[in-house]
Design a protein around this motif. Structure first.
Motif, PDB file in Angstrom:
ATOM      1  N   ASP A  93      -5.207 -17.827   3.814  1.00  0.00           N
ATOM      2  CA  ASP A  93      -4.136 -16.980   4.330  1.00  0.00           C
ATOM      3  C   ASP A  93      -4.493 -15.498   4.182  1.00  0.00           C
ATOM      4  O   ASP A  93      -4.265 -14.703   5.091  1.00  0.00           O
ATOM      5  CB  ASP A  93      -2.827 -17.294   3.593  1.00  0.00           C
ATOM      6  CG  ASP A  93      -1.645 -16.554   4.172  1.00  0.00           C
ATOM      7  OD1 ASP A  93      -1.453 -16.588   5.404  1.00  0.00           O
ATOM      8  OD2 ASP A  93      -0.893 -15.947   3.372  1.00  0.00           O
ATOM      9  N   VAL A  94      -5.073 -15.137   3.037  1.00  0.00           N
ATOM     10  CA  VAL A  94      -5.504 -13.752   2.820  1.00  0.00           C
ATOM     11  C   VAL A  94      -6.557 -13.363   3.855  1.00  0.00           C
ATOM     12  O   VAL A  94      -6.491 -12.295   4.466  1.00  0.00           O
ATOM     13  CB  VAL A  94      -6.042 -13.549   1.380  1.00  0.00           C
ATOM     14  CG1 VAL A  94      -6.732 -12.195   1.227  1.00  0.00           C
ATOM     15  CG2 VAL A  94      -4.922 -13.684   0.367  1.00  0.00           C
ATOM     16  N   GLU A  95      -7.532 -14.243   4.072  1.00  0.00           N
ATOM     17  CA  GLU A  95      -8.586 -13.954   5.047  1.00  0.00           C
ATOM     18  C   GLU A  95      -8.028 -13.851   6.462  1.00  0.00           C
ATOM     19  O   GLU A  95      -8.415 -12.965   7.230  1.00  0.00           O
ATOM     20  CB  GLU A  95      -9.691 -15.017   4.983  1.00  0.00           C
ATOM     21  CG  GLU A  95     -10.809 -14.800   5.969  1.00  0.00           C
ATOM     22  CD  GLU A  95     -11.526 -13.461   5.852  1.00  0.00           C
ATOM     23  OE1 GLU A  95     -12.120 -13.017   6.851  1.00  0.00           O
ATOM     24  OE2 GLU A  95     -11.521 -12.840   4.768  1.00  0.00           O
ATOM     25  N   ASP A  96      -7.095 -14.741   6.810  1.00  0.00           N
ATOM     26  CA  ASP A  96      -6.462 -14.664   8.135  1.00  0.00           C
ATOM     27  C   ASP A  96      -5.741 -13.328   8.323  1.00  0.00           C
ATOM     28  O   ASP A  96      -5.839 -12.697   9.376  1.00  0.00           O
ATOM     29  CB  ASP A  96      -5.468 -15.808   8.335  1.00  0.00           C
ATOM     30  CG  ASP A  96      -6.131 -17.171   8.443  1.00  0.00           C
ATOM     31  OD1 ASP A  96      -7.366 -17.231   8.640  1.00  0.00           O
ATOM     32  OD2 ASP A  96      -5.404 -18.181   8.313  1.00  0.00           O
ATOM     33  N   LYS A  97      -5.048 -12.896   7.290  1.00  0.00           N
ATOM     34  CA  LYS A  97      -4.329 -11.610   7.366  1.00  0.00           C
ATOM     35  C   LYS A  97      -5.308 -10.451   7.439  1.00  0.00           C
ATOM     36  O   LYS A  97      -5.081  -9.480   8.172  1.00  0.00           O
ATOM     37  CB  LYS A  97      -3.385 -11.473   6.173  1.00  0.00           C
ATOM     38  CG  LYS A  97      -2.205 -12.414   6.292  1.00  0.00           C
ATOM     39  CD  LYS A  97      -1.330 -12.406   5.068  1.00  0.00           C
ATOM     40  CE  LYS A  97      -0.183 -13.377   5.308  1.00  0.00           C
ATOM     41  NZ  LYS A  97       0.595 -13.666   4.138  1.00  0.00           N
ATOM     42  N   ARG A  98      -6.405 -10.543   6.706  1.00  0.00           N
ATOM     43  CA  ARG A  98      -7.429  -9.496   6.765  1.00  0.00           C
ATOM     44  C   ARG A  98      -7.988  -9.386   8.176  1.00  0.00           C
ATOM     45  O   ARG A  98      -8.156  -8.285   8.710  1.00  0.00           O
ATOM     46  CB  ARG A  98      -8.549  -9.806   5.763  1.00  0.00           C
ATOM     47  CG  ARG A  98      -9.573  -8.687   5.603  1.00  0.00           C
ATOM     48  CD  ARG A  98     -10.678  -9.080   4.634  1.00  0.00           C
ATOM     49  NE  ARG A  98     -11.643  -9.971   5.228  1.00  0.00           N
ATOM     50  CZ  ARG A  98     -12.662  -9.569   5.997  1.00  0.00           C
ATOM     51  NH1 ARG A  98     -12.846  -8.288   6.241  1.00  0.00           N
ATOM     52  NH2 ARG A  98     -13.497 -10.440   6.508  1.00  0.00           N
ATOM     53  N   GLN A  99      -8.240 -10.530   8.790  1.00  0.00           N
ATOM     54  CA  GLN A  99      -8.766 -10.534  10.154  1.00  0.00           C
ATOM     55  C   GLN A  99      -7.759  -9.941  11.142  1.00  0.00           C
ATOM     56  O   GLN A  99      -8.142  -9.205  12.061  1.00  0.00           O
ATOM     57  CB  GLN A  99      -9.148 -11.962  10.586  1.00  0.00           C
ATOM     58  CG  GLN A  99     -10.358 -12.520   9.858  1.00  0.00           C
ATOM     59  CD  GLN A  99     -11.620 -11.723  10.130  1.00  0.00           C
ATOM     60  OE1 GLN A  99     -11.841 -11.211  11.219  1.00  0.00           O
ATOM     61  NE2 GLN A  99     -12.460 -11.608   9.118  1.00  0.00           N
ATOM     62  N   ARG A 100      -6.470 -10.224  10.943  1.00  0.00           N
ATOM     63  CA  ARG A 100      -5.439  -9.647  11.830  1.00  0.00           C
ATOM     64  C   ARG A 100      -5.377  -8.137  11.674  1.00  0.00           C
ATOM     65  O   ARG A 100      -5.227  -7.400  12.653  1.00  0.00           O
ATOM     66  CB  ARG A 100      -4.072 -10.269  11.545  1.00  0.00           C
ATOM     67  CG  ARG A 100      -3.914 -11.654  12.145  1.00  0.00           C
ATOM     68  CD  ARG A 100      -2.472 -12.085  12.260  1.00  0.00           C
ATOM     69  NE  ARG A 100      -1.714 -12.016  11.042  1.00  0.00           N
ATOM     70  CZ  ARG A 100      -1.551 -13.017  10.179  1.00  0.00           C
ATOM     71  NH1 ARG A 100      -2.117 -14.184  10.409  1.00  0.00           N
ATOM     72  NH2 ARG A 100      -0.842 -12.866   9.085  1.00  0.00           N
TER      73      ARG A 100
END
Length: 109
Positions: A93-100
């Motif tokens: 989830d952290v990585e997904d948010k970082r990518q966004r």
């Protein structure tokens, strides 16, 4: 007839006061998310991350800056791993948010 404009009474606080206030709020919030031992470990990792970033601000050269960044990233990675143990999928989830965030910062052509 002219309107009377009342002055706004805004409480001016210094950065250290705002940080202390945020720390108190964050501490109470995180205690609800984790057991005491994990909460304590996360607090320590976050404090060490902040310390590394403060040292980075005073870095005299690129090597020192790189070293302090490396420590901060390591501490964030460890904190993420602790949270992942309690909340599986947290790291993704952290990585997904970082990518966004990255995508939002990139100019669109």
């Amino acid at each position: 007839m002219a309107a009377v404009i009342e002055p706004l009474h805004v409480q001016c606080t210094s950065a250290p006061e705002r940080i202390k206030s945020a720390d108190r709020l964050q501490d109470r919030t995180m205690q609800k998310l984790f057991d005491e031992e994990t909460h304590s470990a996360l607090q320590q990792l976050m404090d060490e991350t902040i310390e590394a970033l403060q040292l980075a601000k005073a870095s005299p050269d690129v090597d020192d800056l790189g070293a302090t960044f490396a420590v901060a990233l390591l501490k964030l990675g460890l904190a993420t791993s602790f949270a992942e143990q309690k909340y599986p999928g947290f790291a993704k989830d952290v990585e997904d948010k970082r990518q966004r965030v990255l995508a939002a910062l990139m100019p669109r052509h």
